[in-house]
Design a protein around this motif. Structure first.
Motif, PDB file in Angstrom:
ATOM      1  N   LEU A 165       0.815  -1.205   0.000  1.00 24.22           N
ATOM      2  CA  LEU A 165       0.000   0.000   0.000  1.00 24.22           C
ATOM      3  C   LEU A 165       0.855   1.263   0.000  1.00 24.22           C
ATOM      4  CD1 LEU A 165      -2.759  -1.034   2.594  1.00 24.22           C
ATOM      5  CD2 LEU A 165      -2.933  -1.031   0.112  1.00 24.22           C
ATOM      6  N   PHE A 166       2.073   1.153   0.517  1.00 24.78           N
ATOM      7  CA  PHE A 166       2.935   2.324   0.649  1.00 24.78           C
ATOM      8  C   PHE A 166       4.000   2.398  -0.449  1.00 24.78           C
ATOM      9  CE2 PHE A 166       1.339   1.141   4.832  1.00 24.78           C
ATOM     10  CZ  PHE A 166       0.744   2.327   5.239  1.00 24.78           C
ATOM     11  N   LYS A 167       3.911   1.492  -1.406  1.00 24.99           N
ATOM     12  CA  LYS A 167       4.880   1.508  -2.509  1.00 24.99           C
ATOM     13  C   LYS A 167       4.393   2.432  -3.623  1.00 24.99           C
ATOM     14  CE  LYS A 167       6.799  -3.153  -1.898  1.00 24.99           C
ATOM     15  NZ  LYS A 167       6.938  -4.498  -2.494  1.00 24.99           N
ATOM     16  N   ASP A 168       5.327   3.126  -4.216  1.00 20.33           N
ATOM     17  CA  ASP A 168       5.014   3.945  -5.382  1.00 20.33           C
ATOM     18  C   ASP A 168       5.206   3.062  -6.615  1.00 20.33           C
ATOM     19  OD1 ASP A 168       4.857   5.685  -7.493  1.00 20.33           O
ATOM     20  OD2 ASP A 168       6.085   7.246  -6.576  1.00 20.33           O
ATOM     21  N   LYS A 169       4.086   2.481  -7.073  1.00 23.47           N
ATOM     22  CA  LYS A 169       4.185   1.518  -8.174  1.00 23.47           C
ATOM     23  C   LYS A 169       4.701   2.155  -9.459  1.00 23.47           C
ATOM     24  CE  LYS A 169       1.246  -2.330  -6.983  1.00 23.47           C
ATOM     25  NZ  LYS A 169       0.298  -3.315  -7.516  1.00 23.47           N
ATOM     26  N   ASP A 170       4.341   3.406  -9.653  1.00 22.09           N
ATOM     27  CA  ASP A 170       4.791   4.076 -10.864  1.00 22.09           C
ATOM     28  C   ASP A 170       6.319   4.193 -10.885  1.00 22.09           C
ATOM     29  OD1 ASP A 170       4.195   5.299 -13.335  1.00 22.09           O
ATOM     30  OD2 ASP A 170       4.575   7.266 -12.445  1.00 22.09           O
ATOM     31  N   ALA A 171       6.879   4.575  -9.743  1.00 22.78           N
ATOM     32  CA  ALA A 171       8.338   4.696  -9.644  1.00 22.78           C
ATOM     33  C   ALA A 171       9.000   3.325  -9.787  1.00 22.78           C
ATOM     34  CB  ALA A 171       8.717   5.332  -8.309  1.00 22.78           C
ATOM     35  N   LEU A 172       8.394   2.322  -9.164  1.00 21.06           N
ATOM     36  CA  LEU A 172       8.937   0.961  -9.265  1.00 21.06           C
ATOM     37  C   LEU A 172       8.912   0.489 -10.728  1.00 21.06           C
ATOM     38  CD1 LEU A 172       7.245  -0.690  -6.168  1.00 21.06           C
ATOM     39  CD2 LEU A 172       9.705  -0.359  -6.499  1.00 21.06           C
ATOM     40  N   TRP A 173       7.809   0.827 -11.423  1.00 21.20           N
ATOM     41  CA  TRP A 173       7.696   0.411 -12.816  1.00 21.20           C
ATOM     42  C   TRP A 173       8.736   1.103 -13.686  1.00 21.20           C
ATOM     43  CZ3 TRP A 173       7.149  -2.548 -16.543  1.00 21.20           C
ATOM     44  CH2 TRP A 173       6.983  -2.083 -17.849  1.00 21.20           C
ATOM     45  N   GLN A 174       8.925   2.396 -13.477  1.00 16.88           N
ATOM     46  CA  GLN A 174       9.928   3.118 -14.269  1.00 16.88           C
ATOM     47  C   GLN A 174      11.306   2.517 -14.078  1.00 16.88           C
ATOM     48  OE1 GLN A 174       9.142   5.345 -16.497  1.00 16.88           O
ATOM     49  NE2 GLN A 174       6.983   5.277 -15.904  1.00 16.88           N
ATOM     50  N   ARG A 224       0.817  -3.759 -15.225  1.00 14.05           N
ATOM     51  CA  ARG A 224       0.819  -5.224 -15.323  1.00 14.05           C
ATOM     52  C   ARG A 224       0.967  -5.677 -16.768  1.00 14.05           C
ATOM     53  NH1 ARG A 224      -4.654  -7.896 -13.708  1.00 14.05           N
ATOM     54  NH2 ARG A 224      -5.165  -7.205 -15.805  1.00 14.05           N
ATOM     55  N   GLU A 225       0.195  -5.072 -17.657  1.00 16.58           N
ATOM     56  CA  GLU A 225       0.258  -5.463 -19.065  1.00 16.58           C
ATOM     57  C   GLU A 225       1.573  -5.020 -19.713  1.00 16.58           C
ATOM     58  OE1 GLU A 225      -1.923  -7.435 -20.584  1.00 16.58           O
ATOM     59  OE2 GLU A 225      -2.834  -7.569 -18.609  1.00 16.58           O
ATOM     60  N   GLU A 226       2.072  -3.844 -19.343  1.00 18.61           N
ATOM     61  CA  GLU A 226       3.344  -3.367 -19.883  1.00 18.61           C
ATOM     62  C   GLU A 226       4.486  -4.304 -19.478  1.00 18.61           C
ATOM     63  OE1 GLU A 226       4.150   0.524 -21.256  1.00 18.61           O
ATOM     64  OE2 GLU A 226       2.854  -0.881 -22.288  1.00 18.61           O
ATOM     65  N   SER A 227       4.425  -4.805 -18.247  1.00 18.38           N
ATOM     66  CA  SER A 227       5.501  -5.676 -17.778  1.00 18.38           C
ATOM     67  C   SER A 227       5.539  -6.985 -18.561  1.00 18.38           C
ATOM     68  CB  SER A 227       5.352  -5.947 -16.276  1.00 18.38           C
ATOM     69  OG  SER A 227       4.139  -6.611 -15.994  1.00 18.38           O
ATOM     70  N   ILE A 264       6.111  -5.650  -9.189  1.00 19.85           N
ATOM     71  CA  ILE A 264       5.156  -4.951 -10.052  1.00 19.85           C
ATOM     72  C   ILE A 264       3.741  -5.464  -9.895  1.00 19.85           C
ATOM     73  CG2 ILE A 264       4.597  -4.392 -12.455  1.00 19.85           C
ATOM     74  CD1 ILE A 264       7.128  -3.079 -11.313  1.00 19.85           C
ATOM     75  N   SER A 265       3.575  -6.773  -9.825  1.00 18.80           N
ATOM     76  CA  SER A 265       2.239  -7.345  -9.962  1.00 18.80           C
ATOM     77  C   SER A 265       1.588  -7.768  -8.655  1.00 18.80           C
ATOM     78  CB  SER A 265       2.290  -8.552 -10.889  1.00 18.80           C
ATOM     79  OG  SER A 265       1.587  -8.271 -12.064  1.00 18.80           O
ATOM     80  N   MET A 266       2.146  -7.349  -7.518  1.00 20.01           N
ATOM     81  CA  MET A 266       1.482  -7.697  -6.264  1.00 20.01           C
ATOM     82  C   MET A 266       0.074  -7.093  -6.273  1.00 20.01           C
ATOM     83  SD  MET A 266       1.121  -9.005  -3.378  1.00 20.01           S
ATOM     84  CE  MET A 266       2.710  -9.772  -3.337  1.00 20.01           C
TER      85      MET A 266
END
Length: 845
Positions: free
Chosen positions: A424-433, A639-642, A481-483
């Motif tokens: 909940l506290f992860k910045d998924k956008d930053a992780l994805w980049q 998810r789809e981009e990964s 990414i996909s959690m």
């Protein structure tokens, strides 16, 4: 000698150019002394004379010139114009006179007491054209009475040569429209009491000693069109009934003095088989005669009147296996590897996401892929299997999989909630980049390394390193990414429910998750532009070549079948001709070739759904809803981009393997570069170092793989054909087994009724037409464009998160997944209802 007509008995297999395929074939049947109703053909010359006498050739040429710079709508308008010109122009006197004489002659032959009714059928020459692509585009009219009506429907058949589909396809192939000819068959109709279809060999199991018959009351059109569930019979060649199934036969199409009518069948007749012993023996004898004459299994149409069987058509069976043993891959000593009594956890996902047969080297990427997944699942609380997934080679060279599924651990009780809270506290956008940058850099690094590797041993080491890096990427994709953010999804659903009520939650939620610009959707959009250029400008045009180049520049480094767990498939860049299969499918209905319009419709649905929510929430609640919605949409995109990026890694692995293959072929260790895919990863070093002779093994493995792929083309999953797993059969309740419905898992909401189109592999893409229901064993990214053509989708395997489900929801068509053996239960053309909301298929009778 007649210039414009010939009786059917004057025709034979050499009459294709003047009589078209149907006419020539009927002539063959009559000359073989088979019981075929008489008739005549209006030759292709009559069509050409009609155009010339009405000065239509130049008008048509001029009308078509305007299409070069116009869109798809212009093709439809041109079709309407040209068709109306042909139908409204008077038939040339000399043609009309000959048709008149031929009709009078046919009337005399049938007898003075017979009020002659005929079928008027288009008979395309298909000369220098891919006939399969034109199948079904030209018209047939039944129950036609009188000369004036015959003249009218002959012209309608000619006009059907100018359907929008046919025009678009000819443009795409850069084919001269006026080189295509059409003959018309006029044949006496049989007012049949029963009729249907007969295969002289069983196309379902490939058994050449069995005859398969489908039959219904009245004209055979009810069976051929899929209007009813017919009676079915399996006979021996001697006419003995091996199996028979009573169909519902709810309707029948009958010939009357005013044409054909469809009416309900009496309840008492529905409970009876429409054929008796004498009729079945006649049909068996006819099957043997037809098969003997042609020297191959045949697909026939027949009609029964007053105890006599008439043959209406015969064509070769193109889908049958010549020898049913061809698909027997396992040897007598080969055992099923998995010995459990029920399918292991995760097997459904493996079958769905790895549908294509694997080569020995593919098993390396498969093993590393699942090891990456398993390691990420350990973080949640699952436990690793005792052994890794590994390939097992049979004596024949056939390679099976020893699959090890994961198990549950008590640790899941505390690990899963802890991980969920942290997410909940992860910045998924930053992780994805960060993740996408890491993959892009990794691919570049590996590509640079392979360019600088000029010895086989070094290339073998590079593959091993690349496989380990691939495993690391898979682990990160699933763990970082996909959690799944279940809490955010729950909040979104709660707010939607508050705004629109419980019943509409799923429907609104689907609309809110449309128009997502992830890379696979954008790839499909780009591919549709390629198909649009082919339809409007032609495949030889500069516009088409430019669009194709743009597609390949952006997506050409990915495997063409889009399966990231495999390294053997060619990339789009290597085999751009593979795109033709998808383009031809899209060209079946040019109305779908507007990617901007399609995406705009999805955006409109998305905006409309937001407006509905806004009306049902307070301003503060709506602001909160928008923030949650954007978070969920971004999660889906990531998810789809990964997945897209993992498939780019697979393309990189493919390039490394091919480089090694070239080096091994150069040093004489293998015959050709692609032989490298038939070497196990554990063997690569020894082969590269000249310590292992592999050519004989490769030959055996190739032969075995070819059989596995043959089975795959017929819808048998490689895990089953190679004996990796037994077929786990679910017991059905008696009421379910006798029902006219099939149950699956709901994948995309909505209800649609239409004809079935069975598509088991990419080679059958061109079968699908607009309005069809796509029925397949599975789908993968290469299948995505078909969802623009299909109006509903059904698959044998899958889940609500499978490719078919995601794409169907994106395009707003109903979909049902996990319907066991559905590609064998349903038949092409059969009419069904797909209720994607409830996961129910209804067989419409």
């Amino acid at each position: 000698m007649s210039d414009y007509t010939k009786t059917l008995k004057e025709l034979n297999k050499d009459s294709l150019n003047e009589a078209g395929g149907k006419g020539a074939n009927l002539g063959e049947l009559i000359n073989a002394n088979l019981p075929v109703p008489p008739g005549f053909v209006v030759k292709t010359g009559a069509y050409r004379t009609h155009l010339e006498a009405s000065y239509l050739k130049k008008r048509i040429e001029k009308r078509l010139e305007n299409l070069k710079e116009q869109d798809i709508d212009a093709i439809s308008e041109a079709s309407k114009c040209i068709s109306s010109w042909i139908e409204e122009s008077p038939m040339p006197f000399e043609v009309q006179e000959e048709v008149d004489r031929a009709f009078e002659s046919l009337s005399k032959e049938m007898g003075p007491d017979v009020n002659l009714s005929v079928a008027v059928r288009s008979s395309a020459t298909a000369e220098d054209l891919p006939s399969a692509s034109f199948a079904g585009q030209h018209e047939t009219y039944l129950g036609v009475y009188g000369k004036e009506e015959v003249f009218k429907y002959i012209k309608k058949c000619w006009a059907s040569l100018w359907s929008a589909q046919a025009i678009a396809y000819r443009i795409s192939m850069n084919f001269d429209h006026l080189e295509v000819d059409l003959a018309v068959v006029v044949q006496a109709m049989i007012a049949s009491q029963a009729a249907g279809v007969m295969f002289t060999a069983n196309p379902v199991n490939g058994n050449s000693d069995e005859i398969l018959i489908s039959a219904g009351y009245g004209l055979g059109e009810s069976v051929v069109s899929g209007l009813i569930t017919p009676d079915s019979f399996i006979l021996t060649k001697e006419g003995r009934v091996k199996e028979k199934t009573l169909g519902s036969k709810e309707f029948s199409i009958k010939l009357t003095e005013k044409g054909t009518i469809t009416e309900e069948t009496q309840q008492s007749k529905r409970k009876l088989f429409c054929l008796g012993t004498n009729e079945l023996v006649q049909l068996a004898n006819l099957a043997k005669l037809v098969e003997k004459y042609y020297g191959s299994p045949m697909d026939t149409e027949w009609a029964l009147l007053e105890g006599k069987i008439y043959l209406l058509q015969a064509r070769p069976i193109t889908t049958i296996t010549s020898d049913s043993e061809d698909l027997k891959i396992l040897g007598p000593e080969d055992k099923i590897i998995y010995q459990g009594k029920k399918a292991p956890f995760g097997l459904q996902s493996v079958m769905e996401h790895s549908p294509y047969p694997h080569t020995p080297l593919d098993f390396a990427s498969f093993s590393h892929f699942y090891q990456g997944i398993y390691t990420s699942f350990v973080d949640i609380g699952f436990k690793l299997p005792k052994d890794k997934n590994r390939p097992v080679e049979r004596e024949s060279g056939c390679v099976a999989l020893s699959y090890q599924g994961m198990g549950l651990s008590p640790a899941i009780i505390w690990k899963a909630p802890s991980l969920l809270i942290k997410s909940l506290f992860k910045d998924k956008d930053a992780l994805w980049q960060s993740f996408s940058k890491e993959i892009s850099e990794g691919i570049k690094r590996m590509d640079d390394a392979v360019k600088n590797t000029n010895d086989a041993v070094g290339a073998a080491k590079l593959i091993e390193q690349a496989m380990k890096e691939y495993e690391k990427f898979v682990y990160k994709r699933f763990s970082v990414i996909s959690m799944p953010d279940g809490l955010t999804e729950y909040k979104l659903s709660t707010l939607i429910k508050k705004a629109v009520g419980k019943e509409k939650v799923d429907e609104i939620k689907e609309s809110l998750l449309r128009a997502l610009p992830f890379r696979t959707a954008l790839q499909n959009k780009t591919l549709m532009k390629v198909a649009q250029a082919a339809a409007v400008k032609g495949k030889d045009s500069k516009a088409f070549k430019n669009e194709l180049k743009s597609f390949l520049d952006e997506y050409g480094d990915r495997p063409y079948i889009g399966m990231g767990r495999m390294v053997s498939p060619h990339t789009w860049q290597e085999k751009p001709e593979m795109i033709d299969e998808i383009i031809n499918a899209l060209l079946s209905d040019t109305a779908v070739l507007n990617p901007e319009k399609s995406f705009k419709k999805q955006e409109e649905d998305y905006e409309a759904a937001k407006k509905v929510i806004k009306k049902g929430l307070k301003p503060a609640e709506y602001d909160k809803f928008i923030k949650i919605l954007e978070k969920v949409r971004k999660s889906v995109i990531i998810r789809e981009e990964s997945v897209f990026y993992l498939e780019k890694v697979a393309g990189c692995l493919h390039r490394i393997a091919l480089k090694l293959g070239c080096l091994l072929a150069k040093q004489g260790s293998i015959n050709e570069a692609e032989d490298v895919f038939f070497i196990f990863q554990e063997e690569l070093h020894s082969v590269a170092g000249g310590k292992l002779e592999i050519k004989e093994k490769i030959e055996k493995r190739r032969e075995a793989f070819a059989k596995v792929y043959d089975a795959h083309e017929k819808g048998v999953h490689w895990l089953i054909s190679t004996g990796s797993f037994p077929v786990f059969v679910k017991k059905k309740q008696d009421d379910e087994a006798n029902s006219n419905s099939l149950k699956g898992s709901s994948a995309s909401r909505g209800v649609y009724e239409g004809p079935v189109c069975i598509v088991k592999s990419s080679s059958e893409f061109k079968k699908l037409k607009k309005g069809d229901i796509l029925v397949s064993p599975y789908t993968s990214p290469i299948w995505t464009p078909l969802f623009k053509v299909a109006s509903a989708a059904v698959t044998e395997i899958g889940s609500a998160t499978s490719h078919a489900a995601i794409v169907a929801r994106e395009y707003g068509i109903p979909a049902i997944v996990a319907v066991e053996n559905v590609t064998n239960i349903l038949k092409d053309g059969q009419k069904i209802r797909v209720d994607g909301t409830n996961g129910i298929i209804t067989l419409l009778e």
